[in-house]
Design a protein around this motif. Sequence first.
Motif, PDB file in Angstrom:
ATOM      1  N   SER A   1     -23.121 -45.240  16.206  1.00 13.05           N
ATOM      2  CA  SER A   1     -24.226 -45.396  15.253  1.00 13.05           C
ATOM      3  C   SER A   1     -23.942 -44.703  13.918  1.00 13.05           C
ATOM      4  O   SER A   1     -24.437 -45.153  12.877  1.00 13.05           O
ATOM      5  N   THR A   2     -23.147 -43.631  13.918  1.00 11.84           N
ATOM      6  CA  THR A   2     -22.835 -42.945  12.655  1.00 11.84           C
ATOM      7  C   THR A   2     -21.767 -43.723  11.893  1.00 11.84           C
ATOM      8  O   THR A   2     -21.900 -43.966  10.680  1.00 11.84           O
TER       9      THR A   2
ATOM     10  N   LYS B   1     -24.260 -32.184  16.782  1.00 14.49           N
ATOM     11  CA  LYS B   1     -23.026 -32.429  17.538  1.00 14.49           C
ATOM     12  C   LYS B   1     -22.101 -31.199  17.548  1.00 14.49           C
ATOM     13  O   LYS B   1     -21.125 -31.163  18.279  1.00 14.49           O
TER      14      LYS B   1
ATOM     15  N   ASP C   1     -19.088 -37.210  19.712  1.00 14.94           N
ATOM     16  CA  ASP C   1     -20.196 -36.786  20.567  1.00 14.94           C
ATOM     17  C   ASP C   1     -20.375 -35.271  20.519  1.00 14.94           C
ATOM     18  O   ASP C   1     -21.486 -34.777  20.650  1.00 14.94           O
TER      19      ASP C   1
END
Length: 230
Positions: A28-29, A121, A84
């Motif tokens: 998504s980033t 993160k 992640d």
Amino acid sequence: MDGLKRQAAAQALEHVQDGMKLGLGTGSTARHFVDLLGQRVAGGLRVVGVPTSEATRAQAEACNIPLTTLDEVDRLDLTVDGADELDGALNLIKGGGGALLREKIVAAASDRMIVIADDTKWVDVLGRFPLPVEVIPFGLAATQRAMATAFAQSGVSGQMGLRKGKDGHFFVTDGGHWIVDAHLGRITDAPRLAGLLSLIPGVVEHGLFIGLASTAVLAGAQGIRVVERR
Ligand SMILES: O=C(CO)[C@H](O)[C@H](O)COP(=O)(O)O
């Protein structure tokens, strides 16, 4: 959170120069980065990209970003990808989106890798996020036994689970493999564990990215923090 991801992506875009060969991350980033890059390409920026997943390929094509492959170009100038988890040495856990194999091949073929993330993160010790390990379906139980031995030899332990997709079936990677998620908690010696996992025949690749990221762009409520690997 999505706004922070976009801010990190926008900051990374500042490092892109005309003529660059780029690795395009997954997740998504990274999706924000590809979207913003597409806008720059529409405005005349000339780059070529190597996508790290079929999902990113589809997005990049929809954005009219010219694509190439690692068979057609020698090295890439820069890869921009999410993570992640990342620690102070800029070691990463990747693979939450299941694209770790192509992501690592592309990162390793790049002169530079910029990790973009929201600052949740950032961790002191990797491992709270389950470590994705891409495996060959054949001999899975033997591979998992060897993985457990590798965990013990590097001072960690935890449950392993075969990842399932939204449809309830085993998740299949772009390379046709499965993913074992290992819930290890605290990986105190990530380089050692990475080395041991790489020796297991049924392990195609694991989500520990050691010494690959050169820069992290972290977006948080207080603004953007850029961390360079020492
Ligand atoms: O490694 C990845 C995919 O394999 C992603 O980069 C990672 O899961 C982070 O994703 P997101 O930006 O959605 O949080």
